[in-house]
Design an enzyme around this catalytic site. Structure first.
Site, short mmCIF file in Angstrom:
data_model
loop_
_atom_site.label_atom_id
_atom_site.label_comp_id
_atom_site.label_asym_id
_atom_site.label_seq_id
_atom_site.Cartn_x
_atom_site.Cartn_y
_atom_site.Cartn_z
N ASP A 30 44.58 46.57 49.46
CA ASP A 30 45.06 45.03 49.42
C ASP A 30 45.81 44.76 47.99
O ASP A 30 46.83 43.97 48.11
CB ASP A 30 43.92 44.13 49.54
CG ASP A 30 43.44 44.13 50.83
OD1 ASP A 30 44.02 44.98 51.74
OD2 ASP A 30 42.38 43.65 51.17
N GLU A 32 47.35 46.53 45.84
CA GLU A 32 48.85 47.24 46.02
C GLU A 32 49.76 46.32 46.83
O GLU A 32 51.05 46.14 46.41
CB GLU A 32 48.76 48.78 46.27
CG GLU A 32 48.18 49.70 45.56
CD GLU A 32 48.09 51.08 46.09
OE1 GLU A 32 48.52 51.90 45.49
OE2 GLU A 32 47.72 51.15 47.22
N PHE A 33 49.26 45.94 47.82
CA PHE A 33 50.08 45.19 48.80
C PHE A 33 50.41 43.74 48.18
O PHE A 33 51.57 43.21 48.10
CB PHE A 33 49.50 44.70 50.05
CG PHE A 33 50.11 43.84 51.32
CD1 PHE A 33 51.49 44.47 51.92
CD2 PHE A 33 49.96 42.47 51.04
CE1 PHE A 33 52.04 43.61 52.63
CE2 PHE A 33 50.70 41.75 52.06
CZ PHE A 33 51.88 42.28 52.94
N LYS A 99 36.37 34.20 52.63
CA LYS A 99 37.62 34.78 53.28
C LYS A 99 37.06 36.18 54.04
O LYS A 99 37.04 37.03 53.28
CB LYS A 99 38.90 34.95 52.47
CG LYS A 99 39.93 35.17 53.33
CD LYS A 99 41.36 35.13 52.40
CE LYS A 99 42.24 35.79 53.12
NZ LYS A 99 42.17 36.99 53.84
N ARG A 120 45.78 37.14 66.89
CA ARG A 120 46.70 36.39 65.99
C ARG A 120 48.11 36.78 66.37
O ARG A 120 49.04 35.79 66.53
CB ARG A 120 46.57 36.91 64.60
CG ARG A 120 47.79 36.48 63.51
CD ARG A 120 47.73 37.41 62.31
NE ARG A 120 46.72 36.76 61.59
CZ ARG A 120 46.67 36.11 60.42
NH1 ARG A 120 47.80 35.44 60.66
NH2 ARG A 120 45.66 35.88 59.87
N LYS A 275 40.14 24.46 50.62
CA LYS A 275 40.87 23.27 51.21
C LYS A 275 40.32 21.99 50.93
O LYS A 275 39.25 21.96 50.37
CB LYS A 275 41.15 23.38 52.75
CG LYS A 275 39.50 23.76 53.22
CD LYS A 275 39.54 23.86 55.08
CE LYS A 275 40.08 25.27 55.35
NZ LYS A 275 39.64 25.41 56.66
N LYS A 296 41.97 35.14 46.08
CA LYS A 296 41.66 36.31 46.25
C LYS A 296 40.96 36.89 45.07
O LYS A 296 40.95 36.22 44.10
CB LYS A 296 43.15 37.35 46.30
CG LYS A 296 43.92 37.03 47.60
CD LYS A 296 43.53 37.07 48.93
CE LYS A 296 43.87 38.85 48.98
NZ LYS A 296 43.77 39.31 50.31
N CYS A 387 7.36 49.81 29.16
CA CYS A 387 8.27 49.13 28.33
C CYS A 387 8.55 50.26 26.89
O CYS A 387 7.64 50.65 26.75
CB CYS A 387 7.75 47.87 27.86
SG CYS A 387 8.67 46.98 26.50
N CYS A 390 6.33 47.85 23.89
CA CYS A 390 5.13 47.72 23.80
C CYS A 390 4.22 48.66 24.86
O CYS A 390 2.84 48.53 24.84
CB CYS A 390 4.89 46.07 24.18
SG CYS A 390 5.28 45.79 26.05
#
Length: 645
Positions: A30, A32-33, A99, A120, A275, A296, A387, A390
């Site tokens: 993504d 690179e695109f 998204k 789509r 939005k 993004k 720890c 201590c």
């Protein structure tokens, strides 16, 4: 000629990769695109590609028209780009949704009954995959929730926009041969016989009343975007996460938060959709709506090998740092990556020898985002169990690994440093704190305020003038906000941002905080059961010291600002650098505090704004702000923000 040729080359390359992306065979990342897209936009802002929707279609399916075109979105890859868009918009509050990284789909309903599902496609016409969608999880066949008397009582007719998602857990269990969840989901949803579609989930994110060719007609069971999202949930749909933000800075902060928790989600997301609450039918009809944007996650990623885990100690907390095979990211050689907490190790199923996806988005330490594979020779990761100071057994709550001993010297020393840092006491350095601590003179925050000038002057290399300067700096910060007071006590997970969220929820007084229960805190945004328990436990232990500081007159907590006008900068933090034109820096800082904001002396993670009159300079603060994604604004923009212009 060179420019025109490059534009043509970019058009050809982008079209090719759009086709591969929307038909489940991507060859590039993504990031690179997006780089190709941004380059074309810089060369030719009005290119036709920005106003058309790429074709997503499979032979063998009937075609069907959308009720409203499924367009593409404007994109912002970083905070400055988002801020530039937001400042052009006529609204100042935002609805923010995940998204989701899957395949878009429109579910069409007639009088409450599901009739078809359309992909789509080219944005106007897509594939009818109704039979496949009937097998998916999350489909509501009959919408029984009606509009109600405020809007009319007719059952809903229109389109529900969804994302087809394959959960990460399903991908790991059944479809490891597929490169990622998105590819697997795209492939399954278009199988001719609908085989294995039961492994897919539908998540709704939008709705439009009307019918094919007649969008936004008839009764709608919602008048605003927020009402729409409530209605979708009532109708029974799985819905994407949503957050309501009241400022640009809050959106940017939320994006950083989501990027941090992203690896722990069971589904892929690649950004946020921003939005306004007002539904704008004309804008929604555009191929690329102007009043919403995809913010993004700007990442550069690479696959490498996890060699070892190093446990970083800060106060009481032990944080895992991944040591990896060196890899080039964002122009630098990366050898270390953050893992945040033990839960990430478990969620990603990481081992020594794992091949991992490492991303970098500006931080000094990049992050491990995903597991690529576990080869046969991997080894389990070992956790520290005691720890280092201590010797107490460490507690592993998943979100953190820590020493629970409240008397641990390391914890106390870190708390004193944190108090000085949060109150921004500039002349009280960490070297002085260390010397006082090692001398046994300062073992609590209260001890700081019992120091005399004579005691300070007696310290090696101090002198009376330096001692007076330190003493004055400490006692000049007597009146502080509740946010600074609580954050200064260094309670794990309770920084200034989280205290501000408590104040926003109505906890405006120290006594209210001290008297609250775990259940009270758990109702506050981003306060889960573990963090609420941590806060209540620590407040109980620290109560005497907190009240003692106030009763003895060392500290006074400022009352909360009551009017909206007075608190215009509430929840925002500012750092100033360079020379200002209209006032001195001290005056600007006082203005911020007067308006309810906070001031930082340096650029740190979570800072809302860096104010400078030379935003393009190569100063260290500018560079750090750019690395962290902090908004950089001019003095004029700052004055606009507080209503002084």
């Amino acid at each position: 000629m060179a420019k025109e040729k490059r534009i043509l080359d970019l058009e050809k390359t982008i079209k090719k990769h759009q086709d591969l992306y929307y038909n489940a065979q991507p060859e590039i990342s993504d990031a690179e695109f997006d780089a190709l897209w941004d380059e074309l936009k810089a060369l030719d802002p009005q290119n036709k590609l920005f106003f058309t929707v790429p074709l997503e279609s499979t032979e063998g399916f009937a075609k069907s028209e959308h009720i409203i075109p499924m367009g593409s979105q404007e994109k912002a890859a970083d905070p400055p780009s988002f801020e530039a868009w937001a400042l052009k918009m006529p609204f100042k509050e935002y609805i923010v949704q995940y998204k989701m990284d899957g395949a878009s789909l429109e579910l069409q309903y007639e009088e409450g009954h599901f009739v078809r599902a359309v992909t789509r496609g080219d944005g106007k016409i897509g594939d009818d995959i109704t039979e496949n969608v009937l097998k998916m999880k999350g489909l509501i066949k009959d919408i029984t929730v009606n509009a109600g008397p405020a809007y009319g009582t007719k059952p809903f007719s229109g389109g529900i926009r969804c994302e087809v998602i394959m959960l990460r857990s399903i991908h790991q269990k059944y479809f490891k041969d597929k490169a990622n969840c998105r590819n697997a989901a795209n492939g399954l949803m278009k199988k001719k016989n609908g085989e294995l579609c039961e492994h897919l989930n539908l998540f709704a994110y939008d709705a439009v009343q009307g019918s094919i060719g007649r969008p936004f007609t008839g009764d709608a069971p919602f008048k605003t975007e927020s009402e729409k999202l409530v209605w979708l949930k009532k109708a029974g749909f799985n819905c994407v996460e949503v957050k309501y933000c009241k400022s640009i800075a809050e959106v940017i902060e939320y994006r950083a938060h989501v990027m941090d928790i992203r690896p722990s989600l069971d589904y892929d997301i690649d950004g946020l959709v921003i939005k306004n609450d007002t539904i704008d039918p004309e804008d929604m009809k555009r191929a690329r709506p102007e009043k919403q944007i995809a913010f993004k996650f700007s990442l550069e990623e690479a696959v490498t090998v996890l060699k070892e885990i190093e446990w970083s100690e800060s106060g009481a907390t032990y944080t895992p740092i991944a040591l990896i095979e060196p890899v080039r990211l964002a122009g630098t050689t990366v050898k270390r990556a953050s893992l945040a907490n033990p839960n990430i190790i478990k969620a990603l199923n990481l081992k020594i020898g794992s091949r991992v996806v490492v991303t970098k988005r500006g931080e000094i330490i990049p992050k491990i985002e995903a597991l690529a594979e576990n080869p046969p020779n991997v080894k389990e990761i070992e956790y520290p169990d005691t720890c280092s100071v201590c010797g107490s057994p460490l507690t592993n709550e998943g979100t953190r690994l820590y020493c629970p001993n409240m008397s641990c010297p390391k914890l106390i020393h870190h708390r004193i440093e944190k108090w000085i840092s949060v109150l921004d006491i500039r002349d009280f350095g960490i070297t002085l704190i260390k010397r006082l601590f090692e001398m046994g003179r300062v073992n609590s925050i209260t001890d700081l305020y019992t120091l005399t000038v004579e005691e300070l002057a007696a310290i090696d290399r101090m002198g009376k003038l330096s001692a007076e300067k330190v003493y004055k700096a400490l006692h000049s910060k007597k009146e502080i906000s509740l946010t600074e007071f609580i954050a200064g006590f260094d309670i794990e997970g309770i920084g200034e941002t989280m205290v501000e969220k408590l104040e926003e929820a109505g906890f405006n007084d120290l006594n209210e905080l001290l008297g609250a229960s775990e259940a009270d805190f758990a109702n506050v945004y981003q306060f889960g059961q573990v963090l609420s328990h941590t806060l209540v436990t620590n407040l109980s232990i620290l109560k005497d010291e907190m009240t003692g500081l106030i009763d003895k007159g060392y500290i006074k907590i400022k009352p909360p600002l009551t009017s909206e006008e007075g608190a215009v900068l509430k929840g925002l933090s500012f750092c100033f650098t360079g020379e200002l034109n209209t006032m001195k820096r001290a005056q600007a800082e006082a203005l911020v505090k007067e308006k309810g904001g906070t001031v930082k002396s340096s650029v740190v993670k979570g800072l809302s704004y860096l104010v400078t009159n030379t935003p393009d300079s190569g100063s260290s603060k500018n560079k750090k702000a750019q690395e962290l994604g902090t908004a950089i604004i001019t003095e004029e923009a700052f004055l606009n923000l507080i209503g002084k212009v």
